[in-house]
Design a protein around this motif. Structure first.
Motif, PDB file in Angstrom:
ATOM      1  N   LEU A   1      -4.308  -8.712  44.963  1.00 15.67           N
ATOM      2  CA  LEU A   1      -5.728  -8.412  44.736  1.00 15.67           C
ATOM      3  C   LEU A   1      -6.217  -8.941  43.388  1.00 15.67           C
ATOM      4  CD1 LEU A   1      -5.397  -6.580  47.221  1.00 15.67           C
ATOM      5  CD2 LEU A   1      -6.688  -4.815  46.014  1.00 15.67           C
ATOM      6  N   GLU A   2      -5.277  -9.391  42.528  1.00 15.44           N
ATOM      7  CA  GLU A   2      -5.594  -9.835  41.168  1.00 15.44           C
ATOM      8  C   GLU A   2      -6.323  -8.733  40.406  1.00 15.44           C
ATOM      9  OE1 GLU A   2      -7.803 -13.433  41.668  1.00 15.44           O
ATOM     10  OE2 GLU A   2      -6.079 -14.577  42.401  1.00 15.44           O
ATOM     11  N   ALA A   3      -5.728  -7.523  40.499  1.00 12.16           N
ATOM     12  CA  ALA A   3      -6.346  -6.358  39.878  1.00 12.16           C
ATOM     13  C   ALA A   3      -5.315  -5.532  39.125  1.00 12.16           C
ATOM     14  CB  ALA A   3      -7.049  -5.509  40.936  1.00 12.16           C
TER      15      ALA A   3
ATOM     16  N   GLU B   1     -12.106   3.279  45.403  1.00 12.30           N
ATOM     17  CA  GLU B   1     -13.395   2.594  45.526  1.00 12.30           C
ATOM     18  C   GLU B   1     -13.314   1.172  44.981  1.00 12.30           C
ATOM     19  OE1 GLU B   1     -15.967   5.230  43.450  1.00 12.30           O
ATOM     20  OE2 GLU B   1     -16.196   6.617  45.155  1.00 12.30           O
ATOM     21  N   ALA B   2     -12.551   0.983  43.890  1.00 16.24           N
ATOM     22  CA  ALA B   2     -12.402  -0.355  43.323  1.00 16.24           C
ATOM     23  C   ALA B   2     -11.620  -1.265  44.271  1.00 16.24           C
ATOM     24  CB  ALA B   2     -11.692  -0.264  41.969  1.00 16.24           C
ATOM     25  N   VAL B   3     -10.564  -0.736  44.881  1.00 15.19           N
ATOM     26  CA  VAL B   3      -9.800  -1.514  45.855  1.00 15.19           C
ATOM     27  C   VAL B   3     -10.680  -1.866  47.044  1.00 15.19           C
ATOM     28  CG1 VAL B   3      -7.889  -1.440  47.500  1.00 15.19           C
ATOM     29  CG2 VAL B   3      -7.551  -0.619  45.154  1.00 15.19           C
TER      30      VAL B   3
ATOM     31  N   THR C   1      -3.322  11.804  54.054  1.00 11.13           N
ATOM     32  CA  THR C   1      -4.620  12.191  54.623  1.00 11.13           C
ATOM     33  C   THR C   1      -5.790  11.582  53.856  1.00 11.13           C
ATOM     34  OG1 THR C   1      -4.790  14.235  53.306  1.00 11.13           O
ATOM     35  CG2 THR C   1      -3.661  14.382  55.436  1.00 11.13           C
ATOM     36  N   GLY C   2      -5.506  10.611  52.997  1.00  5.56           N
ATOM     37  CA  GLY C   2      -6.592   9.930  52.298  1.00  5.56           C
ATOM     38  C   GLY C   2      -6.731  10.265  50.834  1.00  5.56           C
ATOM     39  N   GLY C   3      -5.768  10.983  50.269  1.00  6.55           N
ATOM     40  CA  GLY C   3      -5.884  11.392  48.880  1.00  6.55           C
ATOM     41  C   GLY C   3      -5.405  10.370  47.872  1.00  6.55           C
ATOM     42  N   THR C   4      -4.916   9.227  48.326  1.00  6.58           N
ATOM     43  CA  THR C   4      -4.431   8.199  47.412  1.00  6.58           C
ATOM     44  C   THR C   4      -4.924   6.832  47.864  1.00  6.58           C
ATOM     45  OG1 THR C   4      -2.438   7.043  46.623  1.00  6.58           O
ATOM     46  CG2 THR C   4      -2.282   8.144  48.747  1.00  6.58           C
ATOM     47  N   PRO C   5      -5.199   5.929  46.923  1.00  6.94           N
ATOM     48  CA  PRO C   5      -5.578   4.562  47.302  1.00  6.94           C
ATOM     49  C   PRO C   5      -4.427   3.780  47.902  1.00  6.94           C
ATOM     50  CG  PRO C   5      -5.331   4.728  44.916  1.00  6.94           C
ATOM     51  CD  PRO C   5      -5.243   6.126  45.452  1.00  6.94           C
ATOM     52  N   ARG C   6      -3.222   4.344  47.816  1.00  7.60           N
ATOM     53  CA  ARG C   6      -2.032   3.644  48.309  1.00  7.60           C
ATOM     54  C   ARG C   6      -1.787   3.885  49.803  1.00  7.60           C
ATOM     55  NH1 ARG C   6       2.598   3.828  43.607  1.00  7.60           N
ATOM     56  NH2 ARG C   6       1.226   3.936  41.787  1.00  7.60           N
ATOM     57  N   TYR C   7      -2.634   4.638  50.441  1.00  8.61           N
ATOM     58  CA  TYR C   7      -2.469   4.914  51.878  1.00  8.61           C
ATOM     59  C   TYR C   7      -3.858   5.042  52.475  1.00  8.61           C
ATOM     60  CZ  TYR C   7       0.282   6.568  55.904  1.00  8.61           C
ATOM     61  OH  TYR C   7       0.906   6.688  57.119  1.00  8.61           O
ATOM     62  N   GLN C   8      -4.474   3.858  52.749  1.00 12.14           N
ATOM     63  CA  GLN C   8      -5.882   3.832  53.128  1.00 12.14           C
ATOM     64  C   GLN C   8      -6.144   2.733  54.154  1.00 12.14           C
ATOM     65  OE1 GLN C   8      -8.529   5.690  52.188  1.00 12.14           O
ATOM     66  NE2 GLN C   8      -7.370   7.022  50.788  1.00 12.14           N
ATOM     67  N   VAL C   9      -7.298   2.838  54.766  1.00 13.70           N
ATOM     68  CA  VAL C   9      -7.821   1.775  55.618  1.00 13.70           C
ATOM     69  C   VAL C   9      -9.050   1.200  54.912  1.00 13.70           C
ATOM     70  CG1 VAL C   9      -8.824   1.188  57.847  1.00 13.70           C
ATOM     71  CG2 VAL C   9      -6.969   2.865  57.717  1.00 13.70           C
ATOM     72  N   TYR C  10      -9.031  -0.116  54.664  1.00 11.36           N
ATOM     73  CA  TYR C  10     -10.097  -0.771  53.903  1.00 11.36           C
ATOM     74  C   TYR C  10     -10.822  -1.791  54.781  1.00 11.36           C
ATOM     75  CZ  TYR C  10      -7.764   1.143  49.744  1.00 11.36           C
ATOM     76  OH  TYR C  10      -7.221   1.977  48.804  1.00 11.36           O
ATOM     77  N   ARG C  11     -12.125  -1.821  54.667  1.00 19.25           N
ATOM     78  CA  ARG C  11     -12.955  -2.729  55.451  1.00 19.25           C
ATOM     79  C   ARG C  11     -13.012  -4.103  54.801  1.00 19.25           C
ATOM     80  NH1 ARG C  11     -17.300  -1.887  59.221  1.00 19.25           N
ATOM     81  NH2 ARG C  11     -18.755  -3.640  59.249  1.00 19.25           N
TER      82      ARG C  11
END
Length: 386
Positions: free
Chosen positions: A279-281, A296-298, A245-255
């Motif tokens: 991502l070189e991160a 937010e960093a991703v 439901t959005g609580g992790t950066p590992r399961y997200q939709v990024y613009r």
């Protein structure tokens, strides 16, 4: 008999007997859940007799856009069926319906509780004349309970069962569901599954049964993980706070930089490592301590390139990343085309063709449902006497 034509490629061998050959279904339902259920049965070889209101027929016929005389929705959901038009307020018409049910294996109805009883077509009355009948009643709330008679649509069922609350965004407003989950996953699919189970049970015991399909009830298994967390640990899911439901950066939709979106689901550690490598991160590897900051960093990194650029970078990398496609883009995807999802076609009366629904029936069990979309009342009920 005037009917629209369906030009279909059968995906079963000519010598193969359809799994439901010899099964007769009398379907009193309209719109979506019941007709989708009986469409499955038709594609498995059942004979489906659709009972429609005299003069007007199924409301779905009047929908837009049109496909021939009726709506494209009606054509997609009712191919291969026969239409009998009856005014069930008339005793003679009820007797014609009873005659059909007397020789049927399955009855599907979608009225509010009690309506079929008042018409003289309720389960007890039909069981008395046909003990082998599998009687499936599809409703929003089920045959009993405080909400049983309340009018509702898919949106209401998702609201009442907690599904919609989990779509809330940062402003707290829930999103509008874009899939009719209650009608399909809560209605058509369970109805079809339970009808098949009841037919199998009838082979052993010789008796039919009554099936109460409540669309709202059947939505709860879709959030099995939330029920488990809540009942076992008292940790009820919240929007933006859990794994899906959005609580992790590992399961997200990024613009992306060109206004498109990446669906990123690198949940497992190996996928997460691959994702960050592209991502070189590497500094974001440990995301547990500050998931919001990591997200937010991703997002900031994804926003520096276009969707196509990211696709090129992720090509051949196991990282569970996709571009969010429109439906128009999705049906043109080479993968789905190669799998033959849209090979079969429906043709309207004026010769226009569109793909038929890619129903989830295995090719070995699939049967060409027929070459017609029925016109209202094209079939004489007396023609079905065995």
């Amino acid at each position: 008999m005037a009917c629209s034509t369906i030009a279909m490629k059968s995906q079963s061998t000519p010598a193969q007997r359809a799994p439901l050959a010899g099964i007769r279904v009398v379907d009193f339902s309209t719109l979506l859940p019941g007709p989708m259920c009986s469409l499955f049965l038709a594609h498995a070889g059942a004979e489906v007799i659709k009972i429609e209101r005299l003069g007007r027929g199924d409301e779905m016929r009047s929908y837009l856009p049109k496909f021939g005389k009726d709506s494209v929705n009606f054509a997609l959901l009712n191919q291969g069926k026969r239409s009998v038009a009856l005014d069930l307020k008339e005793p003679a018409a009820v007797q014609q319906a009873i005659a059909l049910v007397r020789q049927a294996d399955v009855l599907i109805e979608q009225f509010r509780p009690g309506v079929m009883d008042r018409l003289g077509l309720g389960y007890e009355a039909m069981r008395a004349i046909n003990p082998r009948l599998v009687y499936c009643a599809i409703t929003g709330w089920g045959q009993h309970g405080p909400l049983a008679d309340m009018a509702a649509h898919d949106l209401n069922y998702q609201a009442e069962t907690g599904l919609m609350a989990l779509t809330a965004g940062s402003d707290g407003a829930p999103g509008l569901p874009n899939v009719l989950a209650a009608d399909l996953v809560g209605g058509a699919y369970p109805a079809m599954m339970n009808i098949l189970l009841a037919l199998r049970a009838r082979e052993a015991g010789g008796q039919g049964c009554f099936i109460d399909v409540a669309m709202a009830d059947n939505l709860f298994p879709l959030v099995y993980w939330g029920l488990g967390n809540g009942f076992a640990a008292g940790e009820w899911p919240v929007p933006g706070g859990d794994l899906v439901t959005g609580g992790t950066p590992r399961y997200q939709v990024y613009r992306t930089s060109d206004g498109r979106y990446l669906a990123a689901a690198p949940l497992e550690q190996k996928f997460w490592e691959n994702f960050l490598r592209v991502l070189e991160a590497p500094q974001l590897l440990d995301d547990a301590g500050d998931p919001k900051g990591t997200r937010e960093a991703v997002a900031a990194i994804i926003a520096t390139r276009t969707a196509d650029e990211w696709l090129q970078r992720f090509a051949g990398i196991d990282a569970c990343v996709s571009v969010v496609k429109s439906l128009q883009e999705a049906v043109a995807t080479p993968h789905f085309r190669e799998r033959g999802l849209f090979q079969a076609h429906i043709a309207s009366g004026d010769g226009v063709e569109i793909p038929s629904l890619p129903l989830p029936i295995a090719p070995a069990l699939r049967h060409a449902a027929g070459d017609t979309v029925p016109e209202l009342g094209e079939a004489d009920p007396d023609a079905f006497r065995r």
